[in-house]
Scaffold this motif. Structure first.
Motif, PDB file in Angstrom:
ATOM      1  N   HIS B 265       0.831  -1.206   0.000  1.00 54.14           N
ATOM      2  CA  HIS B 265       0.000   0.000   0.000  1.00 54.14           C
ATOM      3  C   HIS B 265       0.861   1.251   0.000  1.00 54.14           C
ATOM      4  O   HIS B 265       1.908   1.309   0.641  1.00 54.14           O
ATOM      5  CB  HIS B 265      -1.059   0.013   1.098  1.00 54.14           C
ATOM      6  N   ASP B 277       6.100   0.726   6.772  1.00 53.93           N
ATOM      7  CA  ASP B 277       4.649   0.571   6.548  1.00 53.93           C
ATOM      8  C   ASP B 277       4.182   1.707   5.665  1.00 53.93           C
ATOM      9  O   ASP B 277       3.796   2.756   6.154  1.00 53.93           O
ATOM     10  CB  ASP B 277       3.937   0.565   7.902  1.00 53.93           C
ATOM     11  N   GLU B 311      -5.060   2.227   2.461  1.00 53.04           N
ATOM     12  CA  GLU B 311      -5.173   0.988   3.236  1.00 53.04           C
ATOM     13  C   GLU B 311      -5.410   1.294   4.704  1.00 53.04           C
ATOM     14  O   GLU B 311      -6.249   0.677   5.359  1.00 53.04           O
ATOM     15  CB  GLU B 311      -3.877   0.161   3.076  1.00 53.04           C
ATOM     16  N   TYR B 405       8.969  -4.887  14.120  1.00 58.12           N
ATOM     17  CA  TYR B 405       8.055  -4.095  13.293  1.00 58.12           C
ATOM     18  C   TYR B 405       7.197  -3.159  14.137  1.00 58.12           C
ATOM     19  O   TYR B 405       7.037  -1.980  13.807  1.00 58.12           O
ATOM     20  CB  TYR B 405       7.183  -5.045  12.475  1.00 58.12           C
TER      21      TYR B 405
END
Ligand SMILES: [Zn+2]
Ligand SMILES: [Zn+2]
Ligand SMILES: [Zn+2]
Ligand SMILES: [Zn+2]
Lengths: 456, 456
Positions: B265, B277, B311, B405
């Protein structure tokens, strides 16, 4: 001299036994750890000269009285006051994006809505100082110097020069603002504040620190072409705001006019809760002093705990103390300040007269079981007691492992959870041990012309 | 079935050789890494529906055309838009101090200057949901649930429930706002944003995440007595703002109507630069596709790279794609989405028809030299391709090591420097390998009634 004399002096057996008891108790400390937990929880940040620092003084006075110390008091002074009211920065133009910054202490304000100018990047303060003024005029100086991570914090002295000097150097060449890569050692997007050099409340220009990733981002953008930044900083300041040193004592017995001083600073920067810098130091000295205060017999000399005010913005507490106690400095037999977090003490340095080196050797021997290496005789003491050392007061530096200290220093991340309880307690044990030895032996840590040393 | 069939199918020798070449080239990738570096540097944050996301679409179109892909285009849609304009929180009363918070996506605004109310602490969303409304009415619900740190990110699904559900549950009981301990796994004073559940642009209440240390601070303060907080959040929102999916293809040859889809995304939260991200995911799929595009012979099926829009705020890009390509879903032979950073891929899961499990086995065998363990057949795919999987499209999940993460996820700290180049390149190699195999073999990953499997 030292070796032969070391055979002549020894720690009296009763003092040795009491010291060992203090060490054992220090390793179980709760008072000191609770002091820093409560201070950082109930007060939080304690900016020099602010109402928060004033609340911290009141709070400390109550705590120290409740702990049973003698002569608990505040010694007042005033300081030039500075505080941030807003801060933001943004790359403008085709690559428009926000930057994460924090204003340096003493930064001037920009106009509301910010000032916008092109960046000029320098690898170091020295490069800025050597630059042609034409390259800087009307622009924002950006110093991207990195900081080394070391156990004893030696990288700080080098790295902090850009924080002190950027605005002055840029202003002299017609620059309009300063951005520096944070004086810090972590790769997070969390910039480090800290004072810039200034006369009075304000420095020469608007000035701010970028996080490491933001400095890298600007460097990448500059590799692609010219970069302009809008820098928006608001400040409030005053010529004179109230501050003060908080003092508590354990009054001595036959040598009560002689003072063993252990200190820390009570103020903090505004971003974090001042846990490592320097709530921990205050907890360590208070915890150590409390153990000594609880002994069945008071030590011979007076132990004075000093929670200095307004260290961060110009060592004002240390200067005020030296001024207010000028008559008494000769009676200060030893001073130490804890202001480097609460990492394990790995080395013990002294700054004693030559004739007193055997006493240093004894202290080091006592501390070695705590994992403390014998250090040299070139101790600097801490920031607020530098003025005492320069006036001839012997100092010690219990050297903490500060590898992570500049990951948190002067950031929002300087919070209680960063304190390791076991390491903190080792600090309390060390402070209790040398403080008690200094207070109860009556030893002279200055040069002693009449000493048995000095015949060879 | 599987074992016997595995003897019946094998990777044709020429495809095996080309795949190995792609793996070797992937481990040297520069195109994919440069894509994420340039995207996160030149655009930075890309909030869904914002002008920044629009700039990112234009930028991506240019890049993908320059890389020589076919049919580069944007497929537009609109979304409900939300953005923060201000956010702060402060403990009021005798322990007054600032907190570090960030508004959740969809938070309502408070009045200018904030709303002040007492906190009520809950250990979990379930505890809030079970609470007597009388305890919450007029107050701020504070959910202090912690998150587990796991390799595959399994802790997220549990922890994210409080982010989705706090405002709704608190509103139903008359609460006035929500504060949650960040959905994250690091002990820094850096809160994690993320969407709350909502219809349209706004959720039920003002809602924000606290950093871990701030949540701990509130818990310590609550242990001392009642705590009130002033929460000040400003937002802007719109019912319909422009977004879109960016698409690029490698047109196939004899099977060009069949599509192998690899996605990521393009939007990010507003705080960081969306590197892990999900800039990394976009770099990985673009880098992998570029290696295949550069082969002397195009694969038989079409490879479609989809950079989904919006997203973060409700999987709008995935839904729009499924809607806009409804007629074509049967021809989607395989889909994968990279949206979990760029840590080393340690496991390869599939979600194939039983008759296609031998193909899964072959893919796993090819990937094993890259340190990838064979996974099960329960792959979820990624967030935007969930809708494809539910429509019957076979998916794979190349499972990344995501232990760190959630240290960065949805924070300002999600920046390019957090990407490890070597691990990133292993991802490119994996994606290039399975994508090429899927595109050039012509294998059917769905259930194949006519397959030689299924006799027992
Ligand atoms: Zn300090
Ligand atoms: Zn400091
Ligand atoms: Zn994502
Ligand atoms: Zn996300």
């Amino acid at each position: 001299g030292q070796a032969s004399l070391a055979q002549d002096v020894a720690l009296p057996e009763d003092i040795a036994a009491t010291t060992q008891g203090l060490i054992d108790a220090g390793l179980q400390d709760d008072v000191g750890l609770k002091f820093v937990e409560d201070l950082t929880t109930e007060i939080g940040a304690r900016l020099a000269g602010s109402p928060d620092e004033a609340r911290a003084r009141v709070w400390s006075i109550n705590e120290l009285k409740e702990l049973g110390f003698d002569a608990v008091r505040v010694e007042d002074f005033t300081i030039p006051y500075w505080a941030r009211t807003r801060e933001s920065a943004r790359v403008t133009g085709p690559n428009a994006q926000d930057l994460v910054i924090t204003a340096l202490g003493g930064s001037r304000a920009t106009p509301q809505g910010g000032l916008e100018a092109e960046l000029v990047r320098f690898e170091s303060l020295a490069e800025l100082q050597a630059a042609d003024p034409a390259t800087i005029k009307g622009k924002i100086a950006f110093i991207d110097e990195h900081m080394y991570k070391t156990q004893n914090g030696a990288g700080y002295g080098l790295a902090v020069r850009k924080r002190s000097g950027c605005a002055k150097a840029a202003a002299e060449k017609g620059g309009v603002a300063c951005l520096i890569r944070s004086v810090g050692t972590q790769p997070r997007r969390m910039p480090h504040t800290g004072g810039m050099s200034r006369e009075g409340a304000l420095g020469d220009l608007p000035a701010a620190a970028l996080s490491g990733p933001d400095a890298d981002q600007l460097t990448r953008l500059l590799a692609r072409g010219p970069v302009s930044v809008n820098l928006d900083i608001g400040v409030e300041y005053a010529d004179a705001a109230p501050s003060g040193n908080v003092i508590a004592e354990i009054e001595g017995t036959d040598l009560k006019d002689e003072i063993v001083l252990i200190g820390c600073h009570l103020d903090s920067w505004d971003l974090g809760t001042g846990a490592l810098d320097d709530g921990a130091g205050c907890g360590i000295v208070v915890g150590a002093a409390k153990l000594i205060a609880d002994l069945p017999t008071k030590p011979r000399r007076t132990i004075r705990v000093v929670l200095y005010g307004s260290e961060e913005v110009g060592l004002f507490g240390g200067a005020a103390y030296a001024r207010q106690h000028a008559e008494e400095l000769e009676q200060h037999v030893l001073a130490a300040e804890s202001d480097f977090g609460s990492g394990r003490i790995w080395r013990f340095q002294t700054n004693f007269g030559d004739s007193a080196l055997p006493y240093a050797a004894i202290m080091k021997e006592v501390l070695m079981p705590l994992g403390v290496s014998p250090g040299d005789n070139a101790a600097g003491g801490g920031p607020d007691i530098g003025v005492l050392r320069r006036a001839g007061v012997p100092v010690v530096t219990p050297g903490q492992d500060g590898r992570d200290y500049f990951d948190y220093h002067h950031t929002p991340d300087d919070t209680f959870d960063k304190i390791d309880a076991e390491e903190f307690r080792q600090n309390v044990a060390v402070y209790a041990a040398f403080t008690y030895i200094a207070a109860d032996t009556g030893w002279n840590f200055r040069n002693e012309p009449m000493s048995p040393v000095g015949t060879e």
